[in-house]
Scaffold this active site. Structure first.
Site, PDB file in Angstrom:
ATOM      1  N   ASP A  68       0.774  -1.309  -0.079  1.00 42.47           N
ATOM      2  CA  ASP A  68      -0.164  -0.156  -0.158  1.00 42.47           C
ATOM      3  C   ASP A  68       0.880   1.147  -0.087  1.00 42.47           C
ATOM      4  O   ASP A  68       1.886   0.934   0.227  1.00 42.47           O
ATOM      5  CB  ASP A  68      -0.923   0.051   1.377  1.00 42.47           C
ATOM      6  CG  ASP A  68      -1.622   1.279   1.757  1.00 42.47           C
ATOM      7  OD1 ASP A  68      -2.181   1.675   0.716  1.00 42.47           O
ATOM      8  OD2 ASP A  68      -1.270   1.797   2.727  1.00 42.47           O
ATOM      9  N   ASP A  78      -0.325   5.023   0.862  1.00 42.99           N
ATOM     10  CA  ASP A  78      -0.356   6.302   2.002  1.00 42.99           C
ATOM     11  C   ASP A  78      -0.522   5.787   3.446  1.00 42.99           C
ATOM     12  O   ASP A  78      -1.449   4.562   3.677  1.00 42.99           O
ATOM     13  CB  ASP A  78      -1.683   7.047   1.555  1.00 42.99           C
ATOM     14  CG  ASP A  78      -1.458   7.824   0.220  1.00 42.99           C
ATOM     15  OD1 ASP A  78      -1.966   7.370  -0.543  1.00 42.99           O
ATOM     16  OD2 ASP A  78      -0.540   8.726   0.376  1.00 42.99           O
ATOM     17  N   GLU A 102     -13.853  10.600  -3.923  1.00 39.07           N
ATOM     18  CA  GLU A 102     -15.024  10.140  -3.308  1.00 39.07           C
ATOM     19  C   GLU A 102     -15.006  10.521  -1.909  1.00 39.07           C
ATOM     20  O   GLU A 102     -15.971  10.837  -1.368  1.00 39.07           O
ATOM     21  CB  GLU A 102     -14.690   8.348  -3.217  1.00 39.07           C
ATOM     22  CG  GLU A 102     -14.745   7.757  -4.634  1.00 39.07           C
ATOM     23  CD  GLU A 102     -13.393   7.804  -5.288  1.00 39.07           C
ATOM     24  OE1 GLU A 102     -12.601   8.538  -4.809  1.00 39.07           O
ATOM     25  OE2 GLU A 102     -13.503   7.067  -6.308  1.00 39.07           O
TER      26      GLU A 102
HETATM   27  C1  XBP Z   1      -5.046   6.414   0.854  1.00 32.28           C
HETATM   28  C2  XBP Z   1      -6.385   7.084   0.395  1.00 32.28           C
HETATM   29  C3  XBP Z   1      -6.000   8.244  -0.874  1.00 32.28           C
HETATM   30  C4  XBP Z   1      -5.473   9.508  -0.211  1.00 32.28           C
HETATM   31  C5  XBP Z   1      -5.484  10.517  -0.802  1.00 32.28           C
HETATM   32  O1  XBP Z   1      -4.599   5.737  -0.238  1.00 32.28           O
HETATM   33  O2  XBP Z   1      -7.305   6.753   0.494  1.00 32.28           O
HETATM   34  O3  XBP Z   1      -7.372   8.526  -1.336  1.00 32.28           O
HETATM   35  O4  XBP Z   1      -5.821   9.560   1.113  1.00 32.28           O
HETATM   36  O5  XBP Z   1      -5.154  10.438  -2.438  1.00 32.28           O
HETATM   37  P1  XBP Z   1      -3.827   4.018   0.100  1.00 32.28           P
HETATM   38  P2  XBP Z   1      -5.963  10.934  -3.525  1.00 32.28           P
HETATM   39  O6  XBP Z   1      -3.635   3.961   1.702  1.00 32.28           O
HETATM   40  O7  XBP Z   1      -4.698   3.076  -0.511  1.00 32.28           O
HETATM   41  O8  XBP Z   1      -2.327   4.300  -0.515  1.00 32.28           O
HETATM   42  O9  XBP Z   1      -6.399  12.245  -3.269  1.00 32.28           O
HETATM   43  O10 XBP Z   1      -5.298  10.679  -4.830  1.00 32.28           O
HETATM   44  O11 XBP Z   1      -7.235   9.866  -3.512  1.00 32.28           O
HETATM   45 MG    MG Z   2      -2.724   3.088   3.396  1.00 33.88          MG
END
Ligand code: XBP
Ligand code: MG
Length: 249
Positions: A9, A11, A54
């Site tokens: 993953d 973030d 979203e």
């Molecule tokens: C985390 C998310 C992303 C980020 C924002 O992604 O849910 O939406 O918060 O990025 P993950 P975007 O933990 O799956 O890596 O605005 O590009 O969505």
């Molecule tokens: Mg994440």
């Protein structure tokens, strides 16, 4: 059983990115003339919805803020501005990888095990983070990068993990996912993957039932990870040996 692939993953897992995302959302709101400000407590709640577009839609539907109709009418433009802001912040190189991430990426590549990414974040965010916080050629380390709108249904739906497994031509029993959130854990488990969880700042109160192991982080030789899901079990390094043990267990 041989471990063929490690799916990360982004973030909260590769790096603690969500504060930069939160600031970028607030910058984009300001740029579009919206007086919205997402403070940390609200953002923690909004993070239950994955995907930036979203998340904005959910915020409008849940709180009916002034300017909501205009924001949804220009959602693509608003999110593109947010992504631009985020890329500019990440490019400064201020985000450091979480403990053990760079080490595990190195070990995985040296062992010839495939690397992949499965994230709900925009692909531009992934490229920016890998290039600025790991290495200019880091995107090329990954055999598959599943990101953002590559799938219609975002986490906790399994779609992005299924997309990555299909691209890798890898059976889920021969891969393992590294995740920081309950949504990510649920997505990976629904795709048939075992999961090692490393909760982050915004996900430390999530439910990680179903993870094979939960650690404070991936660990470094001089700062071992703490085991969080089994008080009697010691921490240590999340390394190839540990992950191979989980796969064959
Ligand atoms: C985390 C998310 C992303 C980020 C924002 O992604 O849910 O939406 O918060 O990025 P993950 P975007 O933990 O799956 O890596 O605005 O590009 O969505
Ligand atoms: Mg994440």
């Amino acid at each position: 059983m041989a471990l063929e692939a490690r799916i990360f993953d982004v973030d909260g897992t590769l790096a603690e990115t969500e504060e930069l995302h939160r600031h970028s959302f607030n910058e984009s709101f300001r740029a579009l003339g919206l007086d919205w400000v997402w403070q940390p407590d609200l953002y923690r709640e909004l993070l239950q919805v994955t995907g930036g577009k979203e998340r904005i839609r959910h915020y409008v539907e849940r709180f009916a803020p002034a300017g909501g109709t205009m924001a949804l009418a220009h959602l693509g433009k608003l999110h593109a501005e947010k992504t631009r802001c985020y890329g500019a912040l990440v490019a400064k190189g201020i985000l450091k990888p979480r403990p053990g991430v760079a080490r595990l990426l190195r070990e995985t590549r040296a062992a010839g095990v495939k690397l992949a990414i499965a994230t709900t974040s925009d692909p531009a965010n992934v490229a920016a983070l890998l290039g600025a916080s790991f290495a200019p050629d880091a995107p090329a380390w990954f055999s598959a990068i599943g990101a953002g709108d590559i799938v219609a249904a975002k986490k906790p739906a399994p779609d992005v993990y299924l997309w990555v497994l299909e691209r890798l031509r890898c059976d889920p029993s021969r891969a393992i996912a590294i995740e920081d959130s309950e949504n990510g854990l649920r997505a990976a488990r629904a795709a048939g993957l075992k999961v090692v969880a490393t909760p982050g700042f915004y996900t430390n109160t999530d439910d990680f039932s179903g993870a094979s192991a939960v650690f404070s982080d991936l660990g470094e030789a001089d700062a071992l990870a703490r085991r969080l899901d089994a008080p009697g079990k010691t921490g240590g390094l999340v390394d190839l040996a540990l992950l191979r043990g989980i796969i064959s267990g």
